[in-house]
Design a protein around this motif. Structure first.
Motif, short mmCIF file in Angstrom:
data_model
loop_
_atom_site.label_atom_id
_atom_site.label_comp_id
_atom_site.label_asym_id
_atom_site.label_seq_id
_atom_site.Cartn_x
_atom_site.Cartn_y
_atom_site.Cartn_z
N THR A 196 0.86 -1.18 0.00
CA THR A 196 0.00 0.00 0.00
C THR A 196 0.90 1.23 0.00
N TYR A 386 -4.52 -1.20 -12.34
CA TYR A 386 -4.51 -1.65 -10.95
C TYR A 386 -5.00 -3.09 -10.89
N GLN A 388 -7.20 -5.92 -9.80
CA GLN A 388 -8.57 -5.90 -9.31
C GLN A 388 -8.65 -6.41 -7.88
N GLU A 390 -6.57 -6.13 -5.51
CA GLU A 390 -6.09 -5.14 -4.54
C GLU A 390 -7.05 -3.98 -4.39
N SER A 391 -7.89 -3.77 -5.38
CA SER A 391 -8.73 -2.57 -5.41
C SER A 391 -10.06 -2.74 -4.70
N THR A 394 -10.94 -0.92 -1.25
CA THR A 394 -9.87 0.04 -1.01
C THR A 394 -10.05 1.22 -1.95
N LYS A 395 -9.71 2.41 -1.48
CA LYS A 395 -9.72 3.56 -2.38
C LYS A 395 -8.63 3.36 -3.43
N PRO A 396 -8.93 3.61 -4.71
CA PRO A 396 -7.92 3.41 -5.75
C PRO A 396 -6.62 4.16 -5.48
N THR A 437 -13.24 4.47 -15.91
CA THR A 437 -12.51 3.23 -15.60
C THR A 437 -12.97 2.13 -16.55
#
Length: 443
Positions: A196, A386, A388, A390-391, A394-396, A437
């Protein structure tokens, strides 16, 4: 950390030469025009802190805004060489490696003399029995002899992180379980079990992010060894504390095998000045362990200094390379520059590009070039991919992209280097505003 203390610390010893013939990068010309003419609210002429965070979100164009929008201030306060070194670092974060090399050239304030050029020519001619061995395979072959391997990097060259990435599998198979990195956040809010924005400043550069992701995926334990109070310590005190932090791993786990990834001369086993003891030297004195120290900063494009650049150019002209290599003389490794600071020197080939992107971004062929065709080209400035997984939730802006670029081809495509998997693409304008996006699957 505040800009003046932190960046002067990490740029210590860098000397560079201004090249007035440099051609402006069209993307950066656009940023300069935007910052100086539109005067965005996010630009603060009084701000000296060049981190990538605004609030709790990463903003990869913000430090470029500051440097290009207030060039005179930074030039006056920190000198031309430091200014261009910082620009070199910031454009490397957005995937502009050619720009990073160009700004490093612009920051060089020294000249190689005719005497030095003749000496370089003589030294190269004396290298008659040189064979260039594949660096990854050579290091993998000798790794079992060592419990500690130290490799360095230049902060503006993600190429070095790509090489470190290539070593992770082999070193893990040979028993290395700890990855100690100077770039990791040493403060209490650190995040070392996943990637992060709290993992570390340089960890937010996309290739560094891939290095950390792979290490965690393989099973390495990340260790932040930087001195958290480095700003209040002398360089020797700082490096001694770093060495102690690495030695503590062995105190807790005497059988540990450690891969240390550091910046520049941090890993040197000898000192070049009587009043400074680098981390590598301090670690050796402290533990009695002789680490394998590997430099890859001297013999890379642009090197760290003008003499090194000239030597590198002459070497690769005589010995064309296709992969990172270790020079051998009669089957024994040799530091062709004559340095005795490190055990090994890795020599990198000159970078080849595809659609303005370095082909080494393939990262040992784990990634492939993916051609992104936006549904609407209007106002697009930066394209980011990014993961997917990890996103979700979570805020991008709090996760690190797998890759990003502001280069498009003549047909409007953007080339990103990606592993197989599911991604969320973010298309941003020059204000860093999300335009839209898109989901992507790479097979």
């Amino acid at each position: 950390m505040k800009f003046k203390k932190y960046y002067l610390l990490i740029l210590l010893g860098l000397i560079t030469k201004i090249n007035s013939s440099a051609q402006p990068n069209p993307s950066l010309v656009s940023v300069r025009h935007y910052v100086t003419n539109a005067t965005p609210a996010i630009f603060d002429s009084s701000y000296n802190d060049l981190h990538y965070l605004i609030g709790d979100n990463l903003h990869y164009l913000y430090p470029i805004y500051q440097l290009l929008g207030d060039e005179k201030k930074f030039m006056n306060e920190f000198s031309g060489p430091v200014y261009y070194d910082l620009l070199s670092q910031t454009v490397s974060f957005v995937g502009d490696y050619a720009g990073a090399l160009e700004y490093q050239r612009m920051s060089d304030t020294t000249q190689v003399t005719d005497v030095e050029n003749r000496q370089i020519g003589k030294n190269i001619q004396l290298l008659k029995n040189i064979k260039n061995a594949d660096a990854r395979r050579f290091i993998s072959f000798i790794a079992p002899r060592y419990s500690v391997i130290m490799l360095n990097e230049a902060y503006n060259k993600p190429l070095h992180r790509a090489f470190a990435y290539s070593l992770l599998d082999d070193l893990y198979k040979r028993g290395f379980r700890y990855l100690a990195m100077e770039m990791l956040n040493p403060m209490p809010d650190q995040e070392l079990t996943k990637l992060t924005y709290k993992t570390g400043h340089f960890a937010t550069e996309p290739v560094a992010g891939e290095l950390i992701r792979l290490a965690l995926e393989l099973g390495y334990k990340l260790v932040a060894y930087q001195d958290p109070d480095a700003n209040s310590h002398t360089p020797t005190e700082r490096d001694s504390i770093q060495a102690l932090n690495i030695a503590q791993i062995l105190k807790r786990d005497p059988e540990a095998k450690i891969f240390v990834y550091a910046g520049y001369g941090n890993i040197a086993e000898k000192s070049t000045t009587p009043d400074f003891i680098p981390m590598g030297m301090a670690f050796k004195r402290m533990t009695g362990i002789d680490p394998l120290t590997i430099d890859q900063t001297d013999m890379t494009e642009e090197s760290n200094f003008s003499f090194g650049r000239a030597f590198y150019d002459a070497y690769v002209e005589k010995f064309p390379l296709s992969s990172p290599s270790i020079p051998l003389d009669n089957d024994e490794p040799v530091n062709v520059t004559g340095t005795t600071l490190y055990d090994l020197t890795v020599i990198h080939p000159k970078t080849t590009y595809r659609d303005a992107r370095p082909t080494w971004l393939a990262l040992s062929n784990r990634r492939q070039p993916v051609f992104i065709k936006p549904s609407n080209n209007r106002d697009i400035f930066l394209v980011q991919a990014y993961y997917q997984f990890e996103s979700f939730g979570t805020k991008p802006g709090q996760v690190v992209p797998a890759d990003q670029t502001y280069f498009s081809t003549g047909k409007g495509y953007y080339t990103l280097y990606l592993r197989r998997g599911l991604y969320i693409l973010i298309f941003r304008d020059i204000k860093y505003k999300t335009l839209y996006t898109q989901h992507l699957e790479v097979n």
